[in-house]
Design a protein around this motif. Structure first.
Motif, PDB file in Angstrom:
ATOM      1  N   GLU A  33    -109.391 -56.013  20.892  1.00 23.74           N
ATOM      2  CA  GLU A  33    -108.925 -57.225  21.579  1.00 23.74           C
ATOM      3  C   GLU A  33    -107.896 -57.968  20.723  1.00 23.74           C
ATOM      4  OE1 GLU A  33    -110.619 -61.399  23.434  1.00 23.74           O
ATOM      5  OE2 GLU A  33    -112.012 -59.980  22.543  1.00 23.74           O
ATOM      6  N   LYS A  34    -108.178 -58.124  19.444  1.00 24.20           N
ATOM      7  CA  LYS A  34    -107.254 -58.837  18.557  1.00 24.20           C
ATOM      8  C   LYS A  34    -105.938 -58.092  18.390  1.00 24.20           C
ATOM      9  CE  LYS A  34    -110.519 -61.511  15.828  1.00 24.20           C
ATOM     10  NZ  LYS A  34    -111.005 -61.804  14.482  1.00 24.20           N
ATOM     11  N   GLN A  35    -106.009 -56.772  18.272  1.00 26.60           N
ATOM     12  CA  GLN A  35    -104.774 -56.014  18.091  1.00 26.60           C
ATOM     13  C   GLN A  35    -103.908 -56.017  19.353  1.00 26.60           C
ATOM     14  OE1 GLN A  35    -106.490 -52.387  16.228  1.00 26.60           O
ATOM     15  NE2 GLN A  35    -105.014 -52.845  14.628  1.00 26.60           N
ATOM     16  N   VAL A  36    -104.524 -55.898  20.512  1.00 26.07           N
ATOM     17  CA  VAL A  36    -103.759 -55.948  21.765  1.00 26.07           C
ATOM     18  C   VAL A  36    -103.144 -57.332  21.950  1.00 26.07           C
ATOM     19  CG1 VAL A  36    -103.924 -55.840  24.285  1.00 26.07           C
ATOM     20  CG2 VAL A  36    -105.010 -54.077  22.886  1.00 26.07           C
ATOM     21  N   GLN A  37    -103.896 -58.374  21.675  1.00 26.55           N
ATOM     22  CA  GLN A  37    -103.355 -59.733  21.794  1.00 26.55           C
ATOM     23  C   GLN A  37    -102.180 -59.934  20.833  1.00 26.55           C
ATOM     24  OE1 GLN A  37    -103.849 -62.016  24.067  1.00 26.55           O
ATOM     25  NE2 GLN A  37    -105.246 -60.587  25.049  1.00 26.55           N
ATOM     26  N   CYS A  38    -102.273 -59.378  19.652  1.00 25.71           N
ATOM     27  CA  CYS A  38    -101.174 -59.452  18.685  1.00 25.71           C
ATOM     28  C   CYS A  38     -99.924 -58.791  19.248  1.00 25.71           C
ATOM     29  CB  CYS A  38    -101.597 -58.791  17.380  1.00 25.71           C
ATOM     30  SG  CYS A  38    -100.320 -58.784  16.109  1.00 25.71           S
ATOM     31  N   MET A  39    -100.085 -57.620  19.851  1.00 25.02           N
ATOM     32  CA  MET A  39     -98.929 -56.926  20.433  1.00 25.02           C
ATOM     33  C   MET A  39     -98.355 -57.702  21.614  1.00 25.02           C
ATOM     34  SD  MET A  39    -100.034 -52.933  20.122  1.00 25.02           S
ATOM     35  CE  MET A  39     -98.745 -52.428  21.217  1.00 25.02           C
ATOM     36  N   LEU A  40     -99.223 -58.218  22.472  1.00 15.06           N
ATOM     37  CA  LEU A  40     -98.756 -58.933  23.658  1.00 15.06           C
ATOM     38  C   LEU A  40     -98.045 -60.242  23.312  1.00 15.06           C
ATOM     39  CD1 LEU A  40    -101.791 -58.399  26.054  1.00 15.06           C
ATOM     40  CD2 LEU A  40     -99.569 -57.233  26.101  1.00 15.06           C
ATOM     41  N   SER A  41     -98.422 -60.867  22.216  1.00 16.25           N
ATOM     42  CA  SER A  41     -97.797 -62.134  21.841  1.00 16.25           C
ATOM     43  C   SER A  41     -96.583 -61.939  20.921  1.00 16.25           C
ATOM     44  CB  SER A  41     -98.819 -63.046  21.158  1.00 16.25           C
ATOM     45  OG  SER A  41     -99.253 -62.484  19.942  1.00 16.25           O
ATOM     46  N   SER A  42     -96.278 -60.701  20.593  1.00 16.91           N
ATOM     47  CA  SER A  42     -95.133 -60.401  19.726  1.00 16.91           C
ATOM     48  C   SER A  42     -93.891 -60.095  20.553  1.00 16.91           C
ATOM     49  CB  SER A  42     -95.456 -59.199  18.841  1.00 16.91           C
ATOM     50  OG  SER A  42     -96.546 -59.482  18.015  1.00 16.91           O
ATOM     51  N   GLU A  43     -92.787 -59.916  19.862  1.00 18.24           N
ATOM     52  CA  GLU A  43     -91.554 -59.529  20.544  1.00 18.24           C
ATOM     53  C   GLU A  43     -91.734 -58.172  21.202  1.00 18.24           C
ATOM     54  OE1 GLU A  43     -88.116 -59.732  18.047  1.00 18.24           O
ATOM     55  OE2 GLU A  43     -88.790 -61.570  17.105  1.00 18.24           O
ATOM     56  N   GLN A  44     -90.947 -57.883  22.210  1.00 20.85           N
ATOM     57  CA  GLN A  44     -91.076 -56.646  22.969  1.00 20.85           C
ATOM     58  C   GLN A  44     -90.838 -55.411  22.102  1.00 20.85           C
ATOM     59  OE1 GLN A  44     -88.599 -56.440  26.430  1.00 20.85           O
ATOM     60  NE2 GLN A  44     -89.852 -54.907  27.393  1.00 20.85           N
ATOM     61  N   VAL A  46     -92.148 -54.767  19.303  1.00 18.22           N
ATOM     62  CA  VAL A  46     -93.356 -54.385  18.576  1.00 18.22           C
ATOM     63  C   VAL A  46     -94.132 -53.381  19.409  1.00 18.22           C
ATOM     64  CG1 VAL A  46     -95.564 -55.202  17.654  1.00 18.22           C
ATOM     65  CG2 VAL A  46     -93.497 -56.574  17.354  1.00 18.22           C
ATOM     66  N   GLY A  47     -94.436 -52.232  18.811  1.00 17.98           N
ATOM     67  CA  GLY A  47     -95.146 -51.198  19.543  1.00 17.98           C
ATOM     68  C   GLY A  47     -96.316 -50.610  18.777  1.00 17.98           C
ATOM     69  N   LEU A  48     -96.664 -51.228  17.646  1.00 19.55           N
ATOM     70  CA  LEU A  48     -97.729 -50.687  16.818  1.00 19.55           C
ATOM     71  C   LEU A  48     -98.400 -51.815  16.049  1.00 19.55           C
ATOM     72  CD1 LEU A  48     -98.967 -48.069  15.332  1.00 19.55           C
ATOM     73  CD2 LEU A  48     -97.230 -48.546  13.611  1.00 19.55           C
ATOM     74  N   THR A  49     -99.708 -51.754  15.962  1.00 19.02           N
ATOM     75  CA  THR A  49    -100.433 -52.669  15.078  1.00 19.02           C
ATOM     76  C   THR A  49    -101.298 -51.834  14.158  1.00 19.02           C
ATOM     77  OG1 THR A  49    -102.336 -52.940  16.543  1.00 19.02           O
ATOM     78  CG2 THR A  49    -100.522 -54.519  16.780  1.00 19.02           C
ATOM     79  N   TYR A  50    -101.608 -52.401  13.013  1.00 21.09           N
ATOM     80  CA  TYR A  50    -102.425 -51.711  12.016  1.00 21.09           C
ATOM     81  C   TYR A  50    -103.319 -52.742  11.366  1.00 21.09           C
ATOM     82  CZ  TYR A  50    -103.640 -48.970   7.898  1.00 21.09           C
ATOM     83  OH  TYR A  50    -104.306 -48.299   6.919  1.00 21.09           O
ATOM     84  N   ALA A  51    -104.528 -52.375  11.086  1.00 15.55           N
ATOM     85  CA  ALA A  51    -105.437 -53.304  10.434  1.00 15.55           C
ATOM     86  C   ALA A  51    -106.002 -52.665   9.174  1.00 15.55           C
ATOM     87  CB  ALA A  51    -106.585 -53.681  11.365  1.00 15.55           C
ATOM     88  N   LEU A  52    -105.958 -53.396   8.102  1.00 13.24           N
ATOM     89  CA  LEU A  52    -106.532 -52.963   6.834  1.00 13.24           C
ATOM     90  C   LEU A  52    -107.603 -53.960   6.449  1.00 13.24           C
ATOM     91  CD1 LEU A  52    -106.555 -51.107   4.357  1.00 13.24           C
ATOM     92  CD2 LEU A  52    -104.801 -52.578   3.364  1.00 13.24           C
ATOM     93  N   VAL A  53    -108.800 -53.481   6.297  1.00 12.45           N
ATOM     94  CA  VAL A  53    -109.900 -54.347   5.931  1.00 12.45           C
ATOM     95  C   VAL A  53    -110.355 -53.956   4.530  1.00 12.45           C
ATOM     96  CG1 VAL A  53    -112.266 -55.051   6.484  1.00 12.45           C
ATOM     97  CG2 VAL A  53    -110.639 -54.590   8.317  1.00 12.45           C
TER      98      VAL A  53
END
Length: 56
Positions: A33-44, A46-53
């Motif tokens: 959910e957080k990664q999709v929201q990040c993509m949707l609220s970014s510029e067009q 943006v096509g990839l998100t990555y998370a490092l914990v």
């Protein structure tokens, strides 16, 4: 990417998003959910998100 199966999945997918997960990955319940929201609220562009914990 060295996984022929992964390449096939990406090529065959008809979905808008793909979320690969390896056997040693840990996902928290709200991860996607957080990664999709990040993509949707970014510029067009943006096509990839990555998370490092870090556990340190």
């Amino acid at each position: 990417m060295n996984c022929p199966y992964c390449v096939w999945v990406f090529d065959a997918s008809e979905n808008r998003y793909i979320a690969p997960i390896d056997a040693d990955d840990i996902w928290y319940p709200e991860n996607l959910e957080k990664q999709v929201q990040c993509m949707l609220s970014s510029e067009q562009s943006v096509g990839l998100t990555y998370a490092l914990v870090s556990t340190h």
